[in-house]
Each structure stands twice: as structure tokens, then as C-alpha cells.
Scaffold this motif. Structure first.
Motif, PDB file in Angstrom:
ATOM      1  N   SER A  93     -93.667  69.029  50.596  1.00 17.74           N
ATOM      2  CA  SER A  93     -92.793  69.452  51.104  1.00 17.74           C
ATOM      3  C   SER A  93     -92.733  69.729  52.710  1.00 17.74           C
ATOM      4  N   LEU A  94     -91.674  69.815  53.417  1.00 22.24           N
ATOM      5  CA  LEU A  94     -91.946  69.765  55.017  1.00 22.24           C
ATOM      6  C   LEU A  94     -92.332  70.973  55.614  1.00 22.24           C
ATOM      7  N   ALA A  95     -92.178  72.089  55.053  1.00 19.51           N
ATOM      8  CA  ALA A  95     -92.394  73.534  55.533  1.00 19.51           C
ATOM      9  C   ALA A  95     -93.005  74.265  54.302  1.00 19.51           C
TER      10      ALA A  95
ATOM     11  N   ILE B  59     -87.652  56.126  35.892  1.00 18.53           N
ATOM     12  CA  ILE B  59     -89.237  56.649  36.471  1.00 18.53           C
ATOM     13  C   ILE B  59     -89.025  57.685  37.607  1.00 18.53           C
ATOM     14  N   VAL B  60     -89.652  58.775  37.399  1.00 21.55           N
ATOM     15  CA  VAL B  60     -89.762  59.745  38.545  1.00 21.55           C
ATOM     16  C   VAL B  60     -90.923  59.166  39.233  1.00 21.55           C
ATOM     17  N   VAL B  61     -90.729  59.045  40.651  1.00 17.90           N
ATOM     18  CA  VAL B  61     -91.676  58.519  41.671  1.00 17.90           C
ATOM     19  C   VAL B  61     -92.202  59.386  42.316  1.00 17.90           C
ATOM     20  N   GLY B  62     -91.559  60.517  42.725  1.00 19.22           N
ATOM     21  CA  GLY B  62     -91.901  61.451  43.502  1.00 19.22           C
ATOM     22  C   GLY B  62     -90.706  62.800  43.514  1.00 19.22           C
ATOM     23  N   VAL B  63     -91.517  63.781  44.378  1.00 18.12           N
ATOM     24  CA  VAL B  63     -90.521  64.916  44.529  1.00 18.12           C
ATOM     25  C   VAL B  63     -90.886  65.349  45.733  1.00 18.12           C
ATOM     26  N   GLY B  64     -89.632  65.614  46.606  1.00 21.08           N
ATOM     27  CA  GLY B  64     -89.753  66.016  48.149  1.00 21.08           C
ATOM     28  C   GLY B  64     -88.772  67.206  48.388  1.00 21.08           C
ATOM     29  N   THR B  65     -89.230  68.186  49.333  1.00 22.15           N
ATOM     30  CA  THR B  65     -88.338  69.196  49.305  1.00 22.15           C
ATOM     31  C   THR B  65     -88.427  69.480  50.871  1.00 22.15           C
ATOM     32  N   VAL B  66     -87.461  70.338  51.155  1.00 22.77           N
ATOM     33  CA  VAL B  66     -87.480  70.735  52.747  1.00 22.77           C
ATOM     34  C   VAL B  66     -88.489  71.871  52.880  1.00 22.77           C
TER      35      VAL B  66
ATOM     36  N   MET C  13     -93.920  70.038  58.987  1.00 20.02           N
ATOM     37  CA  MET C  13     -93.108  69.454  60.245  1.00 20.02           C
ATOM     38  C   MET C  13     -92.888  70.467  61.281  1.00 20.02           C
ATOM     39  N   GLU C  14     -93.112  70.317  62.250  1.00 23.23           N
ATOM     40  CA  GLU C  14     -93.228  71.401  63.361  1.00 23.23           C
ATOM     41  C   GLU C  14     -91.869  71.844  63.837  1.00 23.23           C
ATOM     42  N   ALA C  15     -90.995  70.901  63.957  1.00 24.83           N
ATOM     43  CA  ALA C  15     -89.729  71.330  64.514  1.00 24.83           C
ATOM     44  C   ALA C  15     -89.032  72.322  63.517  1.00 24.83           C
ATOM     45  N   LEU C  16     -89.189  71.888  62.322  1.00 23.94           N
ATOM     46  CA  LEU C  16     -88.506  72.687  61.251  1.00 23.94           C
ATOM     47  C   LEU C  16     -89.229  73.949  60.785  1.00 23.94           C
ATOM     48  N   LYS C  17     -90.489  74.202  60.836  1.00 26.18           N
ATOM     49  CA  LYS C  17     -91.108  75.427  60.937  1.00 26.18           C
ATOM     50  C   LYS C  17     -90.956  76.181  62.154  1.00 26.18           C
TER      51      LYS C  17
ATOM     52  N   MET D  16     -81.662  67.739  59.963  1.00 26.02           N
ATOM     53  CA  MET D  16     -81.674  67.393  58.736  1.00 26.02           C
ATOM     54  C   MET D  16     -82.075  65.696  58.622  1.00 26.02           C
ATOM     55  N   LYS D  17     -81.544  65.052  59.572  1.00 23.80           N
ATOM     56  CA  LYS D  17     -81.851  63.618  59.739  1.00 23.80           C
ATOM     57  C   LYS D  17     -83.345  63.370  59.922  1.00 23.80           C
ATOM     58  N   GLN D  18     -84.099  64.192  60.740  1.00 23.02           N
ATOM     59  CA  GLN D  18     -85.335  64.056  61.182  1.00 23.02           C
ATOM     60  C   GLN D  18     -86.126  64.326  59.682  1.00 23.02           C
ATOM     61  N   CYS D  19     -85.975  65.411  59.015  1.00 27.69           N
ATOM     62  CA  CYS D  19     -86.167  65.895  57.617  1.00 27.69           C
ATOM     63  C   CYS D  19     -86.205  64.618  56.617  1.00 27.69           C
TER      64      CYS D  19
END
Lengths: 190, 190
Positions: free
Chosen positions: A174-176, A146-153, A1-5, A35-38
Motif C-alpha cells: 500500500s502506498l499510504a 494465479i494471484v501474484v500480489g495485492v496493491g492498494t493506494v 509514497m511521500e507525495a500521496l501522504k 494517480m500515474k505516479q501511484c
């Protein structure tokens, strides 16, 4: 995610020992627009796994988890590290080594808000050693969820969390993704 | 706010000693849709005081603060109760008696994110004794920031917080005002 990076490059600080300070927009002050964009981007990446609940850990996971849950239209549960008086005595508790505190932390969830069959997306601010997320997975499995995914910033690949979580067998996003921090220089994986 | 009051009546539980359990939608599990409505309503009530920053306290204040800040288009700072390694050693620290923990808590803010002239709206989940919010006001004044309002999701008038905060001289807004809890019956002020 470019804005975050771009923001990490502009304001993130390598404090040494693998510690990335992003207190100006994630961990102490929160840029709610970013954070909303993330959250929207994480929701987009998990749009097809039929999430019914987002799970995170207090404290810094709450902001990204709330924004992801808002985009998905599901509730958030945040695991507690200390037991509030409102929590029942029968509870799910797992212990995880704390990366930044150098000791272990308890992670507690009330059975009231974690049910068999819940399809849970785990969201956190950082993927580092993966130990906190692994402890959450244990809690979820104990509850029959049931774990369906893991997402981090932000992910720091050099701390090995993705390998630790590999056996769970769910998508990890992960976004960055940071592959190195050396002499104050932050290098992304892509 | 009628949707919030209806939810408190449906799911809130009077645990005695003035403790209201709202863990199913505010304090452990968060109903993000309801919380977004709460944030929008708080933002509406403080639309004219030119807020530049929202301040809250970890942990349960984060969700309503983020939603309020999102509606206002300003950043959030959350005061920390323990010092993370990313926080500088020179910091603002105030001590407040903890209502629910029966001891005192430290509230810490980095000077990096609290500046002279900031127009700060304090948001928290509960207004009870008012002591935590009063401690935040002390930190803001030490930093030369201007307190422009106090907004909370749930107020318990019988714990006297509004009187404690009266001398600050800023508007205080709560979305659900509880005047009594007795034998499991929750009574609103209006």
C-alpha cells in the motif's frame, strides 16, 4: 509514497467511523498526474512477479488499476457489480460485504477475460476490511488464475484487511498506510 | 482512428438492437495501451479549447477520460450514479434515460469539484442516444461551468446522439464512427 501522504494530510478528511474522504484526488475527482505516479510506484513494487493482468473492481479501483497496468504493459479487467447486457450468463460471481454501503455487493467477471494460468495483480483504491479483495481472490482461484500480489493506494490498518488477506500468501503493498484517524487527525504507520 | 477501428472489426460483436460488445478492450477488460492512444488522440483534437477539467460518468467512461486528462494535464471528475457517503447532501443531480438499462439513472456531481468558469471537456466511451451527455451538460450549466467539447471513443450515428447534442454548440469528436450494424456486420462512416 511521500507525495500521496502529503496530499492526504492536505486534503483528506476524517468523516468518522473510519471513513476517509479523498474525493478531491482519488474518489470523485481524480488527480491523474498523482494517480500515474501511484501506478508507476505499484508497478515498481510488483516488477518481479511476472504480472500478466491487473484486476480491480468498479468504480474507484479503475483509475489506480489502469495506471498500474499502463506501467506494467498488461490489460486491466474490472469486476462488475451489476451485470451488463454484454456479459454472458455463465460468469464468475462472488459476494462481498460492503464496508461503506452496509450491505453485500456482487462481483462479476466474465470467463472470457480470466483464464487458467493468468498471473493476476489485484489493485484497489483502499485496503480496509479486505473483504472485497478476498472475494476477488475467490473468483481468481475459481478460474484457475494465479494471484501474484495485492496493491492498494491507501490502507487503513485499523480495519484489519492485511490480516484477513494474510493466508493468501502473496505480497501486499500500500502506498499510504494509515494506522489511526481520531478527532480529524490522520496518523501514518511510518 | 485506424487502430481502434481495426480492433472493433476484429473483436467487436454486434449483439443486435444496436448493442456493440467491446468488452475485450473497452468495457470490462481494458487495453490500456490502446486506451492511452485514444486519450492522446482526443486530447489532440481538443488541444485548442483550453480545457481545465475532464468530466465523465462512472463506469466505462473513466478509462478514456483518465487517459484524455493525462494527455491534457488536467483533473478528471466522474459523475456518480449512486451517492457515496463521502458526497455532501447539497449536490448537482440530473436524471437521464439509460439506453442499455431501460430505465433512468441519476448523475450526481459534488459542487466541490465543479466551479463557475471551469472549461469542461466531456468524455465518454460511447455516443449513442446522447441523453447521458445531455444530462451532464445540464449539470455543468447549473454550476456555471463552460462546456468546451464532447469526445467519445465510439459513436453509433444511427442512435441520433449527435443531433441531440447539436444545440449545445460545441465540437463533438468520436474516434470510431459506426453508421450501421446489421447481421453482425459493422460499417464505419468513413
Amino acid at each position: 509514497m511521500e507525495a500521496l501522504k502529503a496530499r492526504i494530510l492536505a486534503e483528506g478528511r476524517d468523516l468518522g467511523s473510519g471513513i476517509l474522504k479523498v474525493d478531491s484526488f482519488i474518489n470523485h475527482q481524480v488527480d491523474v498526474v498523482l494517480m500515474k505516479q501511484c501506478g508507476e510506484e505499484l508497478a515498481r513494487r510488483f516488477a518481479d512477479v511476472h504480472v500478466t493482468k491487473v484486476l480491480t473492481v468498479e468504480i474507484s479501483g479503475i483509475a489506480p488499476a489502469i495506471m498500474t497496468a499502463l506501467a506494467l504493459g498488461v490489460p486491466v479487467v474490472y469486476a462488475r457489480k451489476t451485470k451488463p447486457i454484454t456479459m454472458p450468463d455463465l460468469l464468475y460471481l462472488a459476494t462481498a460485504p460492503s464496508h461503506t454501503k452496509g450491505q453485500t455487493v456482487d462481483l462479476m467477471i466474465s470467463p472470457e477475460y480470466l483464464r487458467k494460468g493468468d498471473r493476476v495483480l489485484i489493485i484497489d483504491d483502499f485496503l480496509a476490511s479486505g473483504q472485497t479483495i478476498l472475494a476477488l481472490v475467490r473468483l481468481l482461484r475459481a478460474a484457475g488464475a494465479i494471484v501474484v500480489g495485492v496493491g492498494t493506494v491507501v490502507e487503513k490498518t485499523f480495519e484489519g484487511g492485511r490480516d484477513v488477506l494474510k493466508d493468501i500468501g502473496v505480497p501486499i503493498e500500500s502506498l499510504a498506510i494509515i494506522k489511526a484517524m481520531k478527532d480529524g487527525v490522520i496518523t501514518f504507520a511510518d
